[in-house]
Motif scaffolding. Sequence first.
Motif, PDB file in Angstrom:
ATOM      1  N   GLY B  12       0.826  -1.187   0.000  1.00  0.00           N
ATOM      2  CA  GLY B  12       0.000   0.000   0.000  1.00  0.00           C
ATOM      3  C   GLY B  12       0.863   1.241   0.000  1.00  0.00           C
ATOM      4  O   GLY B  12       2.092   1.173   0.066  1.00  0.00           O
ATOM      5  N   VAL B  14       0.786   5.648   1.278  1.00  0.00           N
ATOM      6  CA  VAL B  14       0.101   6.701   2.018  1.00  0.00           C
ATOM      7  C   VAL B  14      -0.319   7.760   1.012  1.00  0.00           C
ATOM      8  O   VAL B  14       0.501   8.552   0.527  1.00  0.00           O
ATOM      9  CB  VAL B  14       1.011   7.310   3.103  1.00  0.00           C
ATOM     10  CG1 VAL B  14       0.265   8.403   3.866  1.00  0.00           C
ATOM     11  CG2 VAL B  14       1.498   6.229   4.053  1.00  0.00           C
ATOM     12  N   ILE B  29      -4.896   5.413   3.327  1.00  0.00           N
ATOM     13  CA  ILE B  29      -4.091   4.302   2.809  1.00  0.00           C
ATOM     14  C   ILE B  29      -4.784   3.739   1.575  1.00  0.00           C
ATOM     15  O   ILE B  29      -5.987   3.450   1.606  1.00  0.00           O
ATOM     16  CB  ILE B  29      -3.973   3.187   3.870  1.00  0.00           C
ATOM     17  CG1 ILE B  29      -3.405   3.729   5.182  1.00  0.00           C
ATOM     18  CG2 ILE B  29      -3.150   2.019   3.326  1.00  0.00           C
ATOM     19  CD1 ILE B  29      -1.979   4.220   5.092  1.00  0.00           C
ATOM     20  N   ALA B  47       0.629  -2.627   9.785  1.00  0.00           N
ATOM     21  CA  ALA B  47       1.720  -2.199   8.917  1.00  0.00           C
ATOM     22  C   ALA B  47       2.921  -3.051   9.237  1.00  0.00           C
ATOM     23  O   ALA B  47       3.230  -3.269  10.408  1.00  0.00           O
ATOM     24  CB  ALA B  47       2.034  -0.726   9.162  1.00  0.00           C
ATOM     25  N   GLU B  67      -9.721   2.602  -0.572  1.00  0.00           N
ATOM     26  CA  GLU B  67      -8.774   3.158   0.383  1.00  0.00           C
ATOM     27  C   GLU B  67      -9.461   3.214   1.735  1.00  0.00           C
ATOM     28  O   GLU B  67     -10.678   3.084   1.840  1.00  0.00           O
ATOM     29  CB  GLU B  67      -8.319   4.560  -0.050  1.00  0.00           C
ATOM     30  CG  GLU B  67      -9.462   5.535  -0.254  1.00  0.00           C
ATOM     31  CD  GLU B  67      -9.050   6.789  -0.986  1.00  0.00           C
ATOM     32  OE1 GLU B  67      -8.324   6.710  -1.994  1.00  0.00           O
ATOM     33  OE2 GLU B  67      -9.470   7.862  -0.534  1.00  0.00           O
TER      34      GLU B  67
END
Lengths: 133, 251
Positions: B12, B14, B29, B47, B67
């Motif tokens: 992924g 940011v 995300i 994460a 997202e």
Amino acid sequence: MDDTGKIVLVVDDDPDIVAAIRMVLKANGYQVRSAANSDEAMQALQQDIPDLMIVDVMMRTLDEGFQFSYLVRSDERLAQVPILMLTSVSKETGFSFDPKTDGDWLPVNEFVEKPIDPEDLLDCVRKLTNQTN
Amino acid sequence: MVVHDSTETWSGYVKEAVGISSTHKKLVIASEDGRPFVYGPGQYLRAEGGLKSGCLPIANWSDTEAECEVVCALSEEGSFGSQVAERDKVMFRGPLGNTVPVDVFRGNDVVFLVSHEGVVPARSLMHYLLAHRNDFGKIILLYGAPKPAGILFKSELEAWKKSSNMEVKVAVERGGEGWMGYVGVPTMFIPRLNVDPGKTAVFLAGPSHTYKFMVLALRSIQIPAERTALMISERMEMDEPAIILGTDYPV
């Protein structure tokens, strides 16, 4: 340290507990006032401010003592009055409480499970009332 | 529709990083391959990857977006929040965990009793309720923050305060900073709560040591444990379902 005349407000709905605490403290020179719930206690506190409050937790509701302590701590007149929480809430609920770790959720100076030995009660009361000097 | 499997690790990035208080930031995300997310209130991402790692409760709800939003603290050195920035690529797993049992809440007034970062998963549930507004009654948010600067989602709180059939009360443990509102903990609002216990469901989230106070306050007004859901943050650290019913508390 002469504790003669210091005022202790006992907030507890159990008259036997109040009578027992009164007997111990009066014999050692304290003046004892009592209230059976937080409403009566707040009315008493309009008249004068004690040197210490001894507060039960489970009165009309399971957490009345906690709610009372929040009210007291949010009142500028009363915020500095020491609070000894004397309760059987841990035995009744299975939850453990500690002012050191529970912080603002338990804004009291001491938290003690019932029953308490009279000498231990006196030690607590002396310690907390001397803090107000 | 091919969605992310919660067991796989996926790449992924940011998409956006926005400060939401002096202590926290919100991250949007997105998945690099564009696959959508399917998640429910109460779930979280993990994460992964050395320094940039951590558990992240999902802070919003949508059934259409590719997202999601998470919130992380700014201040803790070495934490995910202190290292991650916009456009960073991060490996994730999830959504993990279970969801708030919204069917238990449906048809009832809903009370949120949350403190500190518990408002993050609460926001996810709030978004769900607002997307299905007719399924729920009055919504009451009781939120406790450590201090005024630590109140998260301030502008959203203001918007909710203005919504019909919603009530928002915020207390801070330490006043100052010009704070004119309530000082204390959110359970202090419970005795004067105007709800019918027979038609009220409650969501609790916050530091675990606060739950005993919250549960006692709710029992004091006869809110049944079976209509209470709690988020146990320690379970996220073990990749376990974090939402439990009040009947299973204490764990």
